[in-house]
Scaffold this motif. Structure first.
Motif, PDB file in Angstrom:
ATOM      1  N   SER A  39       1.182  -1.092  -0.135  1.00 20.46           N
ATOM      2  CA  SER A  39       0.168  -0.242   0.276  1.00 20.46           C
ATOM      3  C   SER A  39       0.451   1.122  -0.240  1.00 20.46           C
ATOM      4  O   SER A  39       0.963   1.792  -0.525  1.00 20.46           O
ATOM      5  N   LEU A  40       1.892   1.364   0.810  1.00 25.24           N
ATOM      6  CA  LEU A  40       2.807   2.286   0.805  1.00 25.24           C
ATOM      7  C   LEU A  40       3.957   2.113  -0.192  1.00 25.24           C
ATOM      8  O   LEU A  40       3.756   3.465  -0.685  1.00 25.24           O
ATOM      9  N   LEU A  41       4.603   1.358  -1.109  1.00 31.06           N
ATOM     10  CA  LEU A  41       4.517   1.598  -3.036  1.00 31.06           C
ATOM     11  C   LEU A  41       3.737   2.450  -3.438  1.00 31.06           C
ATOM     12  O   LEU A  41       4.164   2.830  -4.446  1.00 31.06           O
ATOM     13  N   ARG A  42       2.686   1.472  -3.633  1.00 25.44           N
ATOM     14  CA  ARG A  42       1.771   2.107  -4.437  1.00 25.44           C
ATOM     15  C   ARG A  42       1.484   3.643  -4.283  1.00 25.44           C
ATOM     16  O   ARG A  42       1.080   4.610  -5.511  1.00 25.44           O
TER      17      ARG A  42
ATOM     18  N   PRO B 143      10.875   0.135   3.860  1.00 23.18           N
ATOM     19  CA  PRO B 143      10.346  -1.604   5.471  1.00 23.18           C
ATOM     20  C   PRO B 143      10.839  -0.371   6.167  1.00 23.18           C
ATOM     21  O   PRO B 143       9.358  -1.325   7.183  1.00 23.18           O
ATOM     22  N   LEU B 144      11.259   0.556   6.935  1.00 22.85           N
ATOM     23  CA  LEU B 144      11.265   0.781   7.914  1.00 22.85           C
ATOM     24  C   LEU B 144      10.083   1.365   8.562  1.00 22.85           C
ATOM     25  O   LEU B 144       9.227   1.751   9.522  1.00 22.85           O
ATOM     26  N   GLU B 145      10.104   2.898   7.388  1.00 19.87           N
ATOM     27  CA  GLU B 145       8.541   3.787   7.355  1.00 19.87           C
ATOM     28  C   GLU B 145       7.079   2.345   8.116  1.00 19.87           C
ATOM     29  O   GLU B 145       6.391   2.939   9.130  1.00 19.87           O
ATOM     30  N   VAL B 146       7.654   1.692   7.217  1.00 25.54           N
ATOM     31  CA  VAL B 146       6.276   0.122   6.994  1.00 25.54           C
ATOM     32  C   VAL B 146       6.120  -0.367   9.291  1.00 25.54           C
ATOM     33  O   VAL B 146       4.766  -0.572   9.910  1.00 25.54           O
ATOM     34  N   LEU B 147       6.822  -1.091   9.081  1.00 26.59           N
ATOM     35  CA  LEU B 147       7.563  -1.233  10.281  1.00 26.59           C
ATOM     36  C   LEU B 147       7.152  -0.479  12.202  1.00 26.59           C
ATOM     37  O   LEU B 147       6.899  -0.279  13.263  1.00 26.59           O
ATOM     38  N   ARG B 148       7.499   1.552  11.334  1.00 29.44           N
ATOM     39  CA  ARG B 148       7.267   2.199  12.219  1.00 29.44           C
ATOM     40  C   ARG B 148       6.022   2.175  12.993  1.00 29.44           C
ATOM     41  O   ARG B 148       5.330   2.538  13.768  1.00 29.44           O
ATOM     42  N   ASP B 149       4.663   2.051  11.315  1.00 29.00           N
ATOM     43  CA  ASP B 149       3.873   2.830  11.608  1.00 29.00           C
ATOM     44  C   ASP B 149       2.881   1.052  12.584  1.00 29.00           C
ATOM     45  O   ASP B 149       2.047   1.930  13.211  1.00 29.00           O
TER      46      ASP B 149
END
Length: 268
Positions: free
Chosen positions: A172-175, A189-195
């Motif tokens: 979803s973030l890449l899209r 990948p780190l942004e997703v882990l953070r969220d």
């Protein structure tokens, strides 16, 4: 109780391998300051784990010791591609030596290990997942695959809990950034882990993100993290919040901008 990641970051001329994880251990309670990424003594490779710490911690300590006492491994004369096989044999031999288990309890470790680093032999970043295969009653490995897409520029290894939720969030973030079908990973990948950690709805993960970067000049470097944000002024390194009087030589990530602060200056 973990999400562990290793991905190749590609931005313009920058190419580096990043390993990240959360900081939570669970054993009837939750403990959110526990190290899960260890830089091996040769300093061009790291090992990270997910799963049962009863197996993971002793094994990682023995992996570090094995590298430290082996001259060719320590000096990097033996490439990480050879190191991986040696560590896998150590892992399997240690599991074989477990005995006197309670009746009805099998010796099938619920743990996975992520080995990542720079290969001088292949002139490329390499990462592998070491996982237990019940069909052969041993740990084995599989290499990191490229992201499914037309260019193959995205490479990431994911292990631990909530893998499907993590993948959905990453897609979803890449899209959203128009990067799903082109280009490599930056810090997504780190942004997703953070969220996911901030969401507070994933009970098996928690604490501050832990981050280690591995560079092409055969060096691994840990990074700290302002957590839960830079405004708090709280810095965690390896999952542990620093005491008020502690300082660090490492770069510190701002989790919202994904830039790092070092000596009060913003750097890449």
């Amino acid at each position: 109780m973990t999400i562990s990641l290793a991905w190749t970051r590609k931005v313009d001329s920058i190419e580096e391998l990043i390993v990240a994880t959360d900081s939570r251990l669970g054993f009837g309670c939750r403990w959110d300051c526990c190290p899960k990424i260890r830089i091996l003594p040769r300093e061009d490779a790291v090992v990270c784990f997910a799963g049962d710490t009863m197996y993971a911690y002793p094994i990682i300590l023995q992996m570090q010791s094995a590298v430290a006492q082996h001259p060719k491994l320590l000096s990097r004369a033996m490439d990480i591609t050879d190191l991986k096989g040696h560590l896998l044999r150590i892992l399997n031999d240690m599991v074989r030596l477990v005995h006197d288990l309670p009746v009805g309890i099998s010796n099938e470790p619920e743990a996975t290990f992520l080995i990542a680093g720079w290969s001088w032999k292949l002139a490329a970043f390499q990462s592998w997942l070491l996982h237990y295969d019940a069909s052969i009653k041993r740990f084995t490995f599989r290499p990191t695959g490229s992201w499914t897409g037309p260019n193959g520029d995205k490479s990431i290894a994911i292990t631990g809990d909530y893998k499907e939720d993590y993948k959905e969030r990453l897609i979803s973030l890449l899209r959203e950034k128009n990067k799903l079908q082109k280009g490599g990973f930056d810090m997504e990948p780190l942004e997703v882990l953070r969220d996911m950690l901030r969401a507070g709805s994933y009970d098996l993960i928690g604490g501050a993100p832990q981050v280690v970067k591995i560079y092409k000049y055969s060096s691994a470097r840990p990074f700290g993290m302002f957590w839960p944000d830079k405004e708090s002024g709280n810095i965690s390194i390896g999952g542990r919040p620093l005491l008020d009087y502690e300082q660090s030589q490492y770069g510190i990530f701002d989790p919202d901008t994904m830039t790092t602060v070092s000596h009060s200056k913003v750097v890449v």
